[in-house]
Design a protein around this motif. Sequence first.
Motif, PDB file in Angstrom:
ATOM      1  N   LEU A 142       0.820  -1.212   0.000  1.00 19.38           N
ATOM      2  CA  LEU A 142       0.000   0.000   0.000  1.00 19.38           C
ATOM      3  C   LEU A 142       0.854   1.263   0.000  1.00 19.38           C
ATOM      4  O   LEU A 142       0.519   2.243  -0.656  1.00 19.38           O
ATOM      5  N   LEU A 146      -7.832  -3.515   4.632  1.00 21.03           N
ATOM      6  CA  LEU A 146      -6.425  -3.189   4.425  1.00 21.03           C
ATOM      7  C   LEU A 146      -5.659  -3.792   5.592  1.00 21.03           C
ATOM      8  O   LEU A 146      -6.122  -3.736   6.727  1.00 21.03           O
ATOM      9  N   THR A 204      -4.004   6.057   0.817  1.00 19.16           N
ATOM     10  CA  THR A 204      -3.355   4.904   1.456  1.00 19.16           C
ATOM     11  C   THR A 204      -2.137   5.339   2.266  1.00 19.16           C
ATOM     12  O   THR A 204      -1.847   4.733   3.305  1.00 19.16           O
TER      13      THR A 204
END
Length: 189
Positions: free
Chosen positions: A25, A173, A33
């Motif tokens: 990321l 995530l 991000t």
Amino acid sequence: MDIVLARLENTRNLFDYKSETSADLVEWGEEATDRISSWVLAMARRFTEKIAGKNLDDAFSDGRADTTEERPSVSVGIGRSWASVYRRGDRHEAHFHPNTALSAIYYVTAPDTCELDLLDPRTGIGYYDSGISFGGEGHVIRLRCKPGELVLFPGWLKHAVPEFGDDSLRISLSWNIGFSLGDPPEGRP
């Protein structure tokens, strides 16, 4: 959500149990991000300091045998980070993250809750069986998290994602987080 789905189109990490982006990321070059990764690092530091009951630098220095050296600063950094996309029937079997101090999961989107199972680490350990069990031994704790929530736990803790049963997407995530002496590597939040 759109950033993750766009990254997923170009990935080769399409497992039979979920879809996962392959690139870190923090290397995507996306403001969103990068911002959330920096926030996760700050939360990991706060989490660790709350558990230790003191500043991370002090906690490290207190654990050192040689205290004559200058007290080093401890940085919190990301080892690896990725996005996971779950569709109906997807799941992730019990696993842990080797060489990781903390694991972090941020839930981006889901129709309702995102389930995460935390498994008792004492099961499957080859030791003398006295015929008694201790409170909670062998149990699974199921967390039900809402999108927008962050979960932090030790990297050695086995965890699993139970089968996802909805027709919409579940996106999360994840970060493997570690500690090092000095400043974090260049280009990493």
